[in-house]
Design a protein around this motif. Structure first.
Motif, PDB file in Angstrom:
ATOM      1  N   GLN A  35       0.829  -1.204   0.000  1.00 28.12           N
ATOM      2  CA  GLN A  35       0.000   0.000   0.000  1.00 28.12           C
ATOM      3  C   GLN A  35       0.866   1.256   0.000  1.00 28.12           C
ATOM      4  O   GLN A  35       0.556   2.239  -0.686  1.00 28.12           O
ATOM      5  N   SER A  36       1.958   1.236   0.751  1.00 32.33           N
ATOM      6  CA  SER A  36       2.878   2.375   0.767  1.00 32.33           C
ATOM      7  C   SER A  36       3.512   2.565  -0.607  1.00 32.33           C
ATOM      8  O   SER A  36       3.643   3.689  -1.085  1.00 32.33           O
ATOM      9  N   ALA A  37       3.912   1.465  -1.237  1.00 37.49           N
ATOM     10  CA  ALA A  37       4.507   1.553  -2.573  1.00 37.49           C
ATOM     11  C   ALA A  37       3.506   2.115  -3.576  1.00 37.49           C
ATOM     12  O   ALA A  37       3.863   2.958  -4.418  1.00 37.49           O
ATOM     13  N   ALA A  38       2.260   1.676  -3.483  1.00 44.48           N
ATOM     14  CA  ALA A  38       1.229   2.195  -4.382  1.00 44.48           C
ATOM     15  C   ALA A  38       1.007   3.683  -4.151  1.00 44.48           C
ATOM     16  O   ALA A  38       0.836   4.458  -5.102  1.00 44.48           O
ATOM     17  N   ALA A  39       1.041   4.095  -2.887  1.00 43.04           N
ATOM     18  CA  ALA A  39       0.871   5.513  -2.575  1.00 43.04           C
ATOM     19  C   ALA A  39       2.027   6.337  -3.141  1.00 43.04           C
ATOM     20  O   ALA A  39       1.824   7.445  -3.658  1.00 43.04           O
ATOM     21  N   ILE A  40       3.236   5.799  -3.076  1.00 37.29           N
ATOM     22  CA  ILE A  40       4.399   6.504  -3.633  1.00 37.29           C
ATOM     23  C   ILE A  40       4.254   6.659  -5.147  1.00 37.29           C
ATOM     24  O   ILE A  40       4.465   7.738  -5.701  1.00 37.29           O
ATOM     25  N   VAL A  41       3.862   5.580  -5.802  1.00 36.77           N
ATOM     26  CA  VAL A  41       3.702   5.625  -7.262  1.00 36.77           C
ATOM     27  C   VAL A  41       2.602   6.611  -7.638  1.00 36.77           C
ATOM     28  O   VAL A  41       2.758   7.407  -8.571  1.00 36.77           O
ATOM     29  N   ASN A  42       1.492   6.592  -6.916  1.00 37.95           N
ATOM     30  CA  ASN A  42       0.400   7.530  -7.201  1.00 37.95           C
ATOM     31  C   ASN A  42       0.847   8.975  -7.004  1.00 37.95           C
ATOM     32  O   ASN A  42       0.513   9.857  -7.802  1.00 37.95           O
ATOM     33  N   THR A  43       1.596   9.224  -5.938  1.00 38.20           N
ATOM     34  CA  THR A  43       2.075  10.577  -5.673  1.00 38.20           C
ATOM     35  C   THR A  43       3.010  11.048  -6.776  1.00 38.20           C
ATOM     36  O   THR A  43       2.900  12.181  -7.257  1.00 38.20           O
ATOM     37  N   LEU A  44       3.922  10.185  -7.190  1.00 43.38           N
ATOM     38  CA  LEU A  44       4.835  10.560  -8.268  1.00 43.38           C
ATOM     39  C   LEU A  44       4.078  10.814  -9.566  1.00 43.38           C
ATOM     40  O   LEU A  44       4.422  11.725 -10.327  1.00 43.38           O
ATOM     41  N   GLY A  45       3.045  10.034  -9.819  1.00 40.89           N
ATOM     42  CA  GLY A  45       2.233  10.243 -11.015  1.00 40.89           C
ATOM     43  C   GLY A  45       1.475  11.556 -10.967  1.00 40.89           C
ATOM     44  O   GLY A  45       1.351  12.246 -11.978  1.00 40.89           O
ATOM     45  N   GLU A  46       0.986  11.912  -9.790  1.00 40.06           N
ATOM     46  CA  GLU A  46       0.240  13.170  -9.653  1.00 40.06           C
ATOM     47  C   GLU A  46       1.122  14.388  -9.895  1.00 40.06           C
ATOM     48  O   GLU A  46       0.727  15.321 -10.597  1.00 40.06           O
ATOM     49  N   VAL A  47       2.300  14.393  -9.304  1.00 41.11           N
ATOM     50  CA  VAL A  47       3.151  15.579  -9.419  1.00 41.11           C
ATOM     51  C   VAL A  47       3.890  15.645 -10.747  1.00 41.11           C
ATOM     52  O   VAL A  47       4.494  16.668 -11.066  1.00 41.11           O
ATOM     53  N   ALA A  48       3.858  14.589 -11.530  1.00 39.00           N
ATOM     54  CA  ALA A  48       4.539  14.596 -12.827  1.00 39.00           C
ATOM     55  C   ALA A  48       3.727  15.307 -13.901  1.00 39.00           C
ATOM     56  O   ALA A  48       4.225  15.517 -15.003  1.00 39.00           O
ATOM     57  N   THR A  49       2.517  15.696 -13.581  1.00 35.57           N
ATOM     58  CA  THR A  49       1.691  16.375 -14.585  1.00 35.57           C
ATOM     59  C   THR A  49       2.195  17.807 -14.789  1.00 35.57           C
ATOM     60  O   THR A  49       2.749  18.422 -13.877  1.00 35.57           O
ATOM     61  N   PRO A  50       1.995  18.360 -15.984  1.00 30.41           N
ATOM     62  CA  PRO A  50       2.536  19.691 -16.305  1.00 30.41           C
ATOM     63  C   PRO A  50       1.943  20.831 -15.476  1.00 30.41           C
ATOM     64  O   PRO A  50       2.578  21.863 -15.315  1.00 30.41           O
ATOM     65  N   GLU A  51       0.725  20.677 -14.952  1.00 31.59           N
ATOM     66  CA  GLU A  51       0.121  21.792 -14.222  1.00 31.59           C
ATOM     67  C   GLU A  51       0.766  22.048 -12.856  1.00 31.59           C
ATOM     68  O   GLU A  51       0.507  23.058 -12.227  1.00 31.59           O
ATOM     69  N   PHE A  52       1.608  21.139 -12.386  1.00 29.78           N
ATOM     70  CA  PHE A  52       2.308  21.337 -11.116  1.00 29.78           C
ATOM     71  C   PHE A  52       3.587  22.130 -11.356  1.00 29.78           C
ATOM     72  O   PHE A  52       4.444  21.734 -12.142  1.00 29.78           O
ATOM     73  N   SER A  53       3.727  23.234 -10.661  1.00 24.50           N
ATOM     74  CA  SER A  53       4.981  24.000 -10.734  1.00 24.50           C
ATOM     75  C   SER A  53       6.016  23.289  -9.873  1.00 24.50           C
ATOM     76  O   SER A  53       5.670  22.464  -9.032  1.00 24.50           O
ATOM     77  N   PRO A  54       7.291  23.587 -10.049  1.00 27.05           N
ATOM     78  CA  PRO A  54       8.322  22.936  -9.237  1.00 27.05           C
ATOM     79  C   PRO A  54       8.093  23.116  -7.726  1.00 27.05           C
ATOM     80  O   PRO A  54       8.323  22.195  -6.954  1.00 27.05           O
ATOM     81  N   GLU A  55       7.629  24.295  -7.317  1.00 28.92           N
ATOM     82  CA  GLU A  55       7.375  24.530  -5.892  1.00 28.92           C
ATOM     83  C   GLU A  55       6.228  23.656  -5.382  1.00 28.92           C
ATOM     84  O   GLU A  55       6.286  23.107  -4.286  1.00 28.92           O
ATOM     85  N   LYS A  56       5.177  23.549  -6.184  1.00 30.88           N
ATOM     86  CA  LYS A  56       4.040  22.711  -5.799  1.00 30.88           C
ATOM     87  C   LYS A  56       4.439  21.231  -5.759  1.00 30.88           C
ATOM     88  O   LYS A  56       3.965  20.484  -4.914  1.00 30.88           O
ATOM     89  N   LYS A  57       5.305  20.834  -6.690  1.00 31.54           N
ATOM     90  CA  LYS A  57       5.765  19.448  -6.709  1.00 31.54           C
ATOM     91  C   LYS A  57       6.521  19.109  -5.428  1.00 31.54           C
ATOM     92  O   LYS A  57       6.285  18.076  -4.801  1.00 31.54           O
ATOM     93  N   VAL A  58       7.418  19.995  -5.032  1.00 34.39           N
ATOM     94  CA  VAL A  58       8.200  19.768  -3.812  1.00 34.39           C
ATOM     95  C   VAL A  58       7.286  19.722  -2.599  1.00 34.39           C
ATOM     96  O   VAL A  58       7.406  18.843  -1.731  1.00 34.39           O
ATOM     97  N   ALA A  59       6.330  20.647  -2.523  1.00 31.78           N
ATOM     98  CA  ALA A  59       5.405  20.684  -1.380  1.00 31.78           C
ATOM     99  C   ALA A  59       4.540  19.422  -1.339  1.00 31.78           C
ATOM    100  O   ALA A  59       4.349  18.827  -0.270  1.00 31.78           O
ATOM    101  N   ALA A  60       4.034  19.009  -2.489  1.00 27.06           N
ATOM    102  CA  ALA A  60       3.179  17.818  -2.538  1.00 27.06           C
ATOM    103  C   ALA A  60       3.975  16.573  -2.177  1.00 27.06           C
ATOM    104  O   ALA A  60       3.503  15.724  -1.398  1.00 27.06           O
ATOM    105  N   LEU A  61       5.179  16.449  -2.715  1.00 31.36           N
ATOM    106  CA  LEU A  61       6.012  15.291  -2.403  1.00 31.36           C
ATOM    107  C   LEU A  61       6.402  15.270  -0.925  1.00 31.36           C
ATOM    108  O   LEU A  61       6.406  14.213  -0.287  1.00 31.36           O
ATOM    109  N   SER A  62       6.696  16.434  -0.387  1.00 32.53           N
ATOM    110  CA  SER A  62       7.091  16.508   1.022  1.00 32.53           C
ATOM    111  C   SER A  62       5.946  16.103   1.935  1.00 32.53           C
ATOM    112  O   SER A  62       6.120  15.291   2.849  1.00 32.53           O
ATOM    113  N   GLU A  63       4.769  16.639   1.679  1.00 33.77           N
ATOM    114  CA  GLU A  63       3.602  16.333   2.520  1.00 33.77           C
ATOM    115  C   GLU A  63       3.191  14.866   2.395  1.00 33.77           C
ATOM    116  O   GLU A  63       3.016  14.170   3.396  1.00 33.77           O
TER     117      GLU A  63
END
Length: 126
Positions: A35-63
């Motif tokens: 479940q943790s691995a799936a959550a990591i993959v989902n998070t990486l997939g979410e922040v890889a989209t173009p609408e995320f700015s670098p700052e938002k990506k870092v914040a989302a990944l950190s949280e």
């Protein structure tokens, strides 16, 4: 000469129960890891989209990363607690089987075996 069949049966059951319980604990831990691995993959997939700015990506990944690590820690702590409980139950079963009637050479030999295993279970104390 009598043989302690009841005690041997109780020990066999205790060992079997311990094996089954440890397998269940490992299975639950593996499910938590998946479940943790799936959550990591989902998070990486979410922040890889173009609408995320670098700052938002870092914040989302950190949280989300902190949440994933907290969940992994909870799974680890639960596995440790469950393993301790399973070992305590196993030790109690062995202690109960160690009470044998006095009298024959077979029971004396069995007592020697029990002393050895109790020493192993308690970390070398005899």
């Amino acid at each position: 000469m009598t043989y302690p069949f009841d005690q041997l049966g109780a020990l066999t059951k205790a060992n079997s129960d311990l094996s089954i319980r440890l397998a269940e604990i490992a299975r639950h831990g593996a499910q938590g890891g998946m479940q943790s691995a799936a959550a990591i993959v989902n998070t990486l997939g979410e922040v890889a989209t173009p609408e995320f700015s670098p700052e938002k990506k870092v914040a989302a990944l950190s949280e989300k990363g902190a949440n994933i690590l907290r969940d992994a820690e909870k799974v680890r702590e639960q596995m440790i607690a469950d393993t301790r409980a399973a070992l305590q139950t196993w030790q109690e079963a062995w202690s109960a089987a160690a009470v044998l009637p006095v009298g024959t050479g077979a029971t004396d030999a069995f007592r020697g075996l029990m002393r050895m295993w109790r020493g192993v279970a308690s970390g070398g104390e005899k």
